[in-house]
Design a protein around this motif. Structure first.
Motif, PDB file in Angstrom:
ATOM      1  N   THR A   1       6.534  -9.298   0.882  1.00 11.70           N
ATOM      2  CA  THR A   1       6.465  -8.032   0.142  1.00 11.70           C
ATOM      3  C   THR A   1       7.813  -7.330   0.077  1.00 11.70           C
ATOM      4  O   THR A   1       8.249  -6.895  -1.008  1.00 11.70           O
TER       5      THR A   1
ATOM      6  N   ILE B   1       8.544  -4.984  -6.342  1.00 12.31           N
ATOM      7  CA  ILE B   1       7.922  -4.021  -5.423  1.00 12.31           C
ATOM      8  C   ILE B   1       8.945  -2.983  -4.975  1.00 12.31           C
ATOM      9  O   ILE B   1       8.617  -1.787  -4.846  1.00 12.31           O
TER      10      ILE B   1
ATOM     11  N   PHE C   1       2.078  -1.277  -0.052  1.00 13.21           N
ATOM     12  CA  PHE C   1       2.486  -2.440  -0.835  1.00 13.21           C
ATOM     13  C   PHE C   1       2.166  -3.706  -0.041  1.00 13.21           C
ATOM     14  O   PHE C   1       2.394  -3.767   1.181  1.00 13.21           O
TER      15      PHE C   1
ATOM     16  N   TYR D   1       1.171  -7.413 -10.967  1.00 17.51           N
ATOM     17  CA  TYR D   1       1.258  -6.310  -9.991  1.00 17.51           C
ATOM     18  C   TYR D   1       0.196  -5.290 -10.372  1.00 17.51           C
ATOM     19  O   TYR D   1       0.285  -4.634 -11.422  1.00 17.51           O
TER      20      TYR D   1
END
Length: 596
Positions: A267, A273, A285, A400
């Protein structure tokens, strides 16, 4: 005194047979004499050379020397005293000594030998109840052997039937053979396995929370997954090759080795992100692999760990490089899962996990049509691909997606997760959009090997008894299949393609064949496995709240390797950084000698 005078001095005993003790001459008072009846049987010949205590028997003498009461016999009965015996003397006799050699002889051995199950499962109960254990039956001897130490070891050859007979009756027979030594309910005295943690726990790690699975199973949070915002999408997809729908065990196809590049960064290393976090699009996240593992925590058996970093009001859930998220498990939930074995390194958990990873990737590369006509490009290109790469990219789309984890209207807790889809299927109508799908596999290594979990032979059962094969896989791989379903739901995939891949030779893990495929709808598949998405979201929100209560820093959520427990640790910032990473972050002064 003459004999006539002696006889005249003896007074008859009016109370019974024999002389009277009251009128006994003085010279005869020391001679032991026991009154008796004519109906008494002779029990023992007098030995005049023994002590009175020894003549009464070793047991009686030991009782008197120890001060024990005379009425405490071996079997809890009062010892029967000889008729007319007063205090212990030469003629005092106890019958208990003879009972020490008493044993019950089974007069029904011929019938018991013909019933292998009774001999193996119920022989332990025969002396107590006088009846055979009902749980015996055929195969009970094998069930008793599974208990470890039972009467079935002596009759092990009597119940050689098979897995089905063992499943029906052998397990019950084992209960009778292990009445005195079993560890717990349905343990059957099997070997207790000790696994190592997925990461070494350092001495400076502090335990903040410890949560049992029973508590996690009660958590609930309703999240609407049907109307989820797709923040951005990246990559491209190839169309699924429908010719693989016709593959059967009679028309199997070999699994090919295809060199393609597919990225799966953690991540914090994802540039998309990082960009979304800078714009305050969400507070939490994660990736779909990490989130699905967290949502299916209560189904996991093998150890795993999630690295959680809090930076301000942001929470990042990461995986470690080379951790369990990159390698799917095999038969993790089986009653007898694979073991680490030095003799058979082919079917160890680590080897099977590597093999499953190899199969899962190559199957997804093989079942798509790689041509420009059957390719669709998403909104943005692949964010991880560099022009310097020479090998082509694999079919993969990164979506996403944002989920609302708010409990009340006053709060705003958003989660952005990077999900992946593997291919697409063209719609029947021109007005309809193409359907995104995920591609997963189940692999068979050896149905007769340890750790197979009683799975049937796919080459003989997959076409005719597909339901039995799927049910066995749902039992043995409950955690992995649950994560497959949750990942597909998170990605918004309408279909999940499952491939059944087996070894070409059970003793060779490098060559495989595709035996069949099957379509599943992710939500229906999750319903068949009793997967509760509300419980999964409740676990995610609870872990996030625990981390938000802590100060900024790095934390590790770790599944105990041997217990259904997860623990939250506070760890240093450099807990998982290698020496090379530290040197890159702290460069040496160009004008110094580096401390040498």
């Amino acid at each position: 005194m003459s004999l006539s005078e002696l006889i005249a001095s003896v007074v008859d005993n009016p109370e019974g047979f024999g002389p009277s003790n009251q009128h006994l001459p003085a010279q005869f008072k020391d001679i032991p004499y026991a009154p008796f009846s004519k109906n008494d049987k002779l029990g023992r010949v007098v030995d005049w050379n023994l002590e009175a205590s020894a003549a009464a028997g070793p047991a009686a003498g030991a009782q008197r020397r120890a001060g024990a009461p005379q009425g405490s016999g071996k079997y809890g009965r009062e010892p029967k005293e000889a008729f007319g015996a007063g205090s212990a003397g030469t003629f005092a006799y106890f019958h208990d000594e003879d009972e020490a050699s008493f044993s019950l002889v089974d007069g029904n051995k011929g019938a018991a030998a013909k019933r292998g199950g009774a001999a193996g499962g119920g022989l332990a109960n025969l002396g107590r109840t006088g009846q055979f254990n009902r749980g015996g039956g055929r195969g009970g001897a094998r069930g008793g052997a599974a208990g470890g130490r039972g009467g079935a070891q002596a009759y092990g050859r009597a119940g050689q039937q098979g897995r089905q007979d063992y499943a029906r009756a052998g397990g019950k027979g084992a209960r009778g053979a292990t009445q005195g030594g079993r560890v717990g309910w349905k343990d059957w005295n099997k070997e207790q396995r000790t696994r190592d943690a997925s990461v070494v726990i350092a001495s400076d790690w502090a335990v903040l929370e410890e949560i049992e699975f029973t508590r996690l199973a009660k958590l609930r949070l309703e999240v609407d997954t049907t109307e989820v915002e797709t923040v951005s999408s990246h990559g491209f997809l190839y169309e699924y090759d429908k010719t693989y729908d016709r593959v059967t065990t009679k028309t199997e196809k070999p699994l090919q080795i295809i060199d393609r590049i597919r990225y799966n960064p953690t991540t914090s290393d994802d540039p998309i992100i990082q960009e979304l976090a800078a714009k305050d699009k969400a507070q939490i996240f994660a990736t779909d692999a990490i989130l699905s593992m967290l949502m299916c925590t209560t189904r996991t058996v093998y150890p795993w760990d999630i690295v959680i970093t809090r930076e301000g009001d942001k929470l990042y859930m990461d995986k470690r490089e080379g951790g369990p998220f990159d390698f799917p498990s095999v038969n993790e939930n089986a009653a007898d899962p694979p073991l680490e074995n030095e003799k058979d390194t082919l079917n160890t958990p680590s080897s099977l996990s590597l093999e499953a990873t190899y199969i899962n990737q190559n199957f997804a590369f093989q079942v798509v049509r790689e041509d420009t006509e059957s390719r669709i490009d998403l909104e943005n290109p692949n964010p991880f691909y560099s022009p310097e790469e020479t090998e082509p990219l694999a079919s993969c789309g990164y979506r996403y997606r944002k989920f609302d984890l708010s409990i009340t209207e006053d709060e705003d807790v958003q989660l952005i997760v990077r999900t992946e889809v593997d291919s697409f299927v063209k719609s029947a109508g021109a007005a309809e959009e193409d359907s995104y799908i995920t591609i997963k596999t189940l692999n068979e290594f050896d149905s007769r090997a340890q750790g197979s979990g009683g799975a049937p032979d796919w080459r003989t059962k997959l076409d005719s008894q597909r339901g039995a094969v799927v049910a066995t896989e749902m039992k043995n791989n409950s955690s992995k299949l649950a994560r497959y379903a949750v990942q597909s739901i998170l990605a918004g995939a309408e279909q999940m393609k499952m491939g059944y891949v087996s070894r070409a030779n059970p003793r060779d893990s490098s060559r495989h064949t595709i035996l069949g495929t099957q379509w599943y709808k992710p939500r229906e598949f999750a319903s068949q496995m009793n997967i509760s998405l509300a419980n999964g979201w409740g676990i995610v929100r609870t872990i996030a709240d625990l981390c938000f209560k802590q100060p900024e820093g790095k934390y590790v959520l770790l599944k105990d390797p041997n217990k259904p427990v997860v623990r939250l640790y506070r760890v240093p910032y450099d807990a998982f950084e290698t020496v090379e990473d530290v040197e890159e972050e702290i460069p040496l002064d160009a004008g110094s000698d580096g401390g040498l």
